[in-house]
Write a protein that holds these residues in place. Structure first.
Motif, PDB file in Angstrom:
ATOM      1  N   PRO A  62      14.808   9.131  10.036  1.00 11.38           N
ATOM      2  CA  PRO A  62      15.588   8.240   9.164  1.00 11.38           C
ATOM      3  C   PRO A  62      15.694   6.793   9.657  1.00 11.38           C
ATOM      4  CG  PRO A  62      16.646  10.373   9.247  1.00 11.38           C
ATOM      5  CD  PRO A  62      15.526  10.419  10.244  1.00 11.38           C
ATOM      6  N   GLY A  63      16.085   6.587  10.909  1.00 13.20           N
ATOM      7  CA  GLY A  63      16.210   5.231  11.435  1.00 13.20           C
ATOM      8  C   GLY A  63      14.875   4.514  11.508  1.00 13.20           C
ATOM      9  N   ILE A  64      13.844   5.261  11.879  1.00 11.40           N
ATOM     10  CA  ILE A  64      12.499   4.688  11.997  1.00 11.40           C
ATOM     11  C   ILE A  64      11.996   4.246  10.627  1.00 11.40           C
ATOM     12  CG2 ILE A  64      10.094   5.294  12.508  1.00 11.40           C
ATOM     13  CD1 ILE A  64      11.346   7.186  14.709  1.00 11.40           C
ATOM     14  N   ILE A  65      12.188   5.099   9.627  1.00 10.67           N
ATOM     15  CA  ILE A  65      11.734   4.768   8.277  1.00 10.67           C
ATOM     16  C   ILE A  65      12.527   3.600   7.701  1.00 10.67           C
ATOM     17  CG2 ILE A  65      11.696   5.634   5.895  1.00 10.67           C
ATOM     18  CD1 ILE A  65      10.759   8.314   7.030  1.00 10.67           C
ATOM     19  N   LYS A  66      13.819   3.552   7.998  1.00 14.69           N
ATOM     20  CA  LYS A  66      14.642   2.431   7.517  1.00 14.69           C
ATOM     21  C   LYS A  66      14.115   1.112   8.060  1.00 14.69           C
ATOM     22  CE  LYS A  66      19.390   0.664   7.443  1.00 14.69           C
ATOM     23  NZ  LYS A  66      20.796   0.887   7.892  1.00 14.69           N
ATOM     24  N   GLY A 117       0.828  -1.202   0.000  1.00 17.04           N
ATOM     25  CA  GLY A 117       0.000   0.000   0.000  1.00 17.04           C
ATOM     26  C   GLY A 117       0.860   1.248   0.000  1.00 17.04           C
ATOM     27  N   THR A 118       0.308   2.344   0.494  1.00 16.06           N
ATOM     28  CA  THR A 118       1.035   3.608   0.571  1.00 16.06           C
ATOM     29  C   THR A 118       0.883   4.194   1.972  1.00 16.06           C
ATOM     30  OG1 THR A 118      -0.867   4.923  -0.174  1.00 16.06           O
ATOM     31  CG2 THR A 118       0.652   4.110  -1.878  1.00 16.06           C
ATOM     32  N   LEU A 119       1.853   5.002   2.344  1.00 16.22           N
ATOM     33  CA  LEU A 119       1.800   5.745   3.597  1.00 16.22           C
ATOM     34  C   LEU A 119       2.386   7.119   3.325  1.00 16.22           C
ATOM     35  CD1 LEU A 119       1.350   6.003   6.641  1.00 16.22           C
ATOM     36  CD2 LEU A 119       3.614   4.997   7.003  1.00 16.22           C
ATOM     37  N   SER A 120       1.589   8.148   3.535  1.00 17.25           N
ATOM     38  CA  SER A 120       2.050   9.517   3.284  1.00 17.25           C
ATOM     39  C   SER A 120       2.177  10.265   4.607  1.00 17.25           C
ATOM     40  CB  SER A 120       1.084  10.255   2.350  1.00 17.25           C
ATOM     41  OG  SER A 120      -0.234  10.228   2.852  1.00 17.25           O
ATOM     42  N   ILE A 121       3.309  10.948   4.754  1.00 17.39           N
ATOM     43  CA  ILE A 121       3.635  11.647   5.999  1.00 17.39           C
ATOM     44  C   ILE A 121       4.000  13.092   5.681  1.00 17.39           C
ATOM     45  CG2 ILE A 121       5.246  11.753   7.943  1.00 17.39           C
ATOM     46  CD1 ILE A 121       5.720   8.742   7.491  1.00 17.39           C
ATOM     47  N   ALA A 122       3.525  14.008   6.489  1.00 15.81           N
ATOM     48  CA  ALA A 122       3.948  15.410   6.408  1.00 15.81           C
ATOM     49  C   ALA A 122       4.648  15.748   7.718  1.00 15.81           C
ATOM     50  CB  ALA A 122       2.760  16.327   6.182  1.00 15.81           C
ATOM     51  N   GLY A 135      -2.866  -2.110   9.015  1.00 18.10           N
ATOM     52  CA  GLY A 135      -1.960  -2.741   9.970  1.00 18.10           C
ATOM     53  C   GLY A 135      -0.581  -2.125   9.972  1.00 18.10           C
ATOM     54  N   TYR A 136      -0.048  -1.847   8.786  1.00 20.20           N
ATOM     55  CA  TYR A 136       1.305  -1.289   8.733  1.00 20.20           C
ATOM     56  C   TYR A 136       1.347   0.147   9.255  1.00 20.20           C
ATOM     57  CZ  TYR A 136      -0.162   0.677   4.154  1.00 20.20           C
ATOM     58  OH  TYR A 136      -0.819   1.349   3.137  1.00 20.20           O
ATOM     59  N   MET A 137       0.202   0.827   9.250  1.00 17.26           N
ATOM     60  CA  MET A 137       0.160   2.169   9.822  1.00 17.26           C
ATOM     61  C   MET A 137       0.298   2.103  11.344  1.00 17.26           C
ATOM     62  SD  MET A 137      -2.813   3.985   7.541  1.00 17.26           S
ATOM     63  CE  MET A 137      -2.534   4.394   5.811  1.00 17.26           C
ATOM     64  N   PRO A 148       8.591  -3.760   2.584  1.00 22.41           N
ATOM     65  CA  PRO A 148       9.221  -3.298   1.339  1.00 22.41           C
ATOM     66  C   PRO A 148       8.230  -2.972   0.229  1.00 22.41           C
ATOM     67  CG  PRO A 148       9.526  -5.671   1.641  1.00 22.41           C
ATOM     68  CD  PRO A 148       8.966  -5.146   2.918  1.00 22.41           C
ATOM     69  N   GLU A 149       6.999  -3.468   0.339  1.00 25.44           N
ATOM     70  CA  GLU A 149       5.999  -3.210  -0.698  1.00 25.44           C
ATOM     71  C   GLU A 149       5.130  -1.996  -0.395  1.00 25.44           C
ATOM     72  OE1 GLU A 149       3.837  -6.620  -2.169  1.00 25.44           O
ATOM     73  OE2 GLU A 149       5.362  -7.966  -1.371  1.00 25.44           O
ATOM     74  N   VAL A 150       5.416  -1.329   0.691  1.00 22.69           N
ATOM     75  CA  VAL A 150       4.684  -0.096   1.013  1.00 22.69           C
ATOM     76  C   VAL A 150       5.450   1.094   0.444  1.00 22.69           C
ATOM     77  CG1 VAL A 150       3.930   1.460   2.860  1.00 22.69           C
ATOM     78  CG2 VAL A 150       3.593  -1.012   3.097  1.00 22.69           C
ATOM     79  N   SER A 151       4.762   1.928  -0.320  1.00 22.21           N
ATOM     80  CA  SER A 151       5.360   3.142  -0.875  1.00 22.21           C
ATOM     81  C   SER A 151       5.191   4.272   0.136  1.00 22.21           C
ATOM     82  CB  SER A 151       4.682   3.512  -2.203  1.00 22.21           C
ATOM     83  OG  SER A 151       5.140   4.758  -2.672  1.00 22.21           O
ATOM     84  N   LEU A 152       6.301   4.790   0.641  1.00 23.91           N
ATOM     85  CA  LEU A 152       6.237   5.837   1.656  1.00 23.91           C
ATOM     86  C   LEU A 152       6.543   7.190   1.016  1.00 23.91           C
ATOM     87  CD1 LEU A 152       7.380   5.450   5.292  1.00 23.91           C
ATOM     88  CD2 LEU A 152       7.644   7.624   4.132  1.00 23.91           C
TER      89      LEU A 152
END
Length: 324
Positions: free
Chosen positions: A109-113, A93-98, A282-284, A120-124
């Motif tokens: 950075p570390g959290i997103i890594k 899926g996708t996850l968009s963050i502002a 779930g991934y959110m 790996p299949e989620v587009s951030l």
């Protein structure tokens, strides 16, 4: 009435009534959008947009109400898609963050890594802006999560989750008089030109409050939205820097002396906010836990079940936030 027509009026309203720009963003034609808007207005019997010739000039009073409802319908439609995606492929899926520069550069950075390694299949997608811009994006539903220290509390339709507590530090060149002071006072800080955040950024209000409460007038000579820019101008001798403590890099900032300022300014809390009614996949939930381990799925779901911000605040009273 079609969902597509509601999408068109919503997007036009959020592209400053520029139909051409809206068409480009939606990869469709300008005449097609104009035609569908007209068909919707004919069906409703009211104009959503006022016009001068072929140009849209402003949203009508009826249009204001229609657009608000259209936004709710579009967000519900997006939630329906997410429910289907969660049950068909829970790891895609996708996850968009502002967020602000400080969070993007020093916290995430570390959290997103770690998150991307798990999904790996989620587009951030990440957007940066002022705290007010960030909060507005979340309130409108154009991003999933807003992560900021200021402004989120101004939007009652956002669910706010406290993530961590932090305070400020003072950075000065090694040859600065304050570099050898064991415990800096607010009066001593007020004697020097100050380089710090623009008002409305990264807890700046707490800094101003501290000086005001002591009857001091700080000599703020330069402001920026970016801690790295602030440190650059401290190096140039424009003044002493006051930045978030987490924005001092032990490896890269060895030419600057970091002075503790936690006794001078009240601590600030960085929160994650999202619009009420958002269906969290779930991934959110997992991203939230990665950012703030105390915000378990159970805590977040309990926060969602509480209608008023004061009720949610009671939920957080007994949570000890990590300190950065």
């Amino acid at each position: 009435m079609k969902l597509q027509q509601l999408r068109y009026i919503w997007e036009v309203a959020h592209h400053d009534l520029n139909v051409s720009a809206t068409a480009q963003s939606l990869f469709t034609s300008q005449p097609g959008i104009s035609k569908q808007i007209r068909l919707l207005e004919d069906e409703l019997g009211v104009e959503v947009f006022a016009r001068s010739g072929k140009h849209l000039t402003h949203v009508t009073p009826a249009g204001e109400v229609i657009l608000e409802l259209a936004g709710e319908i579009l967000r519900k439609a997006e939630s329906i898609k997410r429910v289907a995606q969660e049950f068909s492929n829970e790891k895609s899926g996708t996850l968009s963050i502002a967020t602000t520069h400080t969070q993007a550069r020093y916290v995430l950075p570390g959290i997103i890594k770690e998150f991307m390694a798990s999904y790996p299949e989620v587009s951030l997608q990440m957007q940066q802006g002022t705290p007010m811009q960030i909060a507005e994006m979340a309130a409108e539903g154009s991003v999933d999560f807003a992560i900021a220290t200021e402004a989120l509390e101004l939007f009652s339709d956002l669910v706010m989750l406290p993530c961590f507590r932090w305070n400020r530090c003072i950075v000065v060149p090694k040859d600065h008089p304050l570099a050898s002071v064991e415990k800096v006072t607010l009066e001593a800080v007020a004697e020097y030109p100050i380089v710090t955040y623009t008002f409305g950024f990264t807890g700046r209000s707490k800094l101003d409050d501290a000086f005001n409460n002591r009857g001091l007038t700080p000599k703020v000579t330069f402001t920026a939205v970016d801690a790295d820019v602030i440190k650059t101008y401290v190096r140039l001798g424009l003044g002493i820097g006051i930045i978030a403590g987490l924005a001092y890099d032990e490896e890269l900032d060895t030419d600057l002396v970091k002075l503790d300022a936690s006794h001078l300014f009240a601590s600030s809390v960085t929160s994650l906010g999202f619009r009420k009614g958002t269906f969290l996949r779930g991934y959110m939930y997992d991203f939230i836990v990665e950012l703030a381990p105390h915000l378990t799925r159970e805590i977040v779901q309990e926060a969602l079940s509480r209608a008023h911000p004061s009720e949610r605040a009671e939920l957080y009273e007994h949570i000890e936030l990590p300190v950065y």
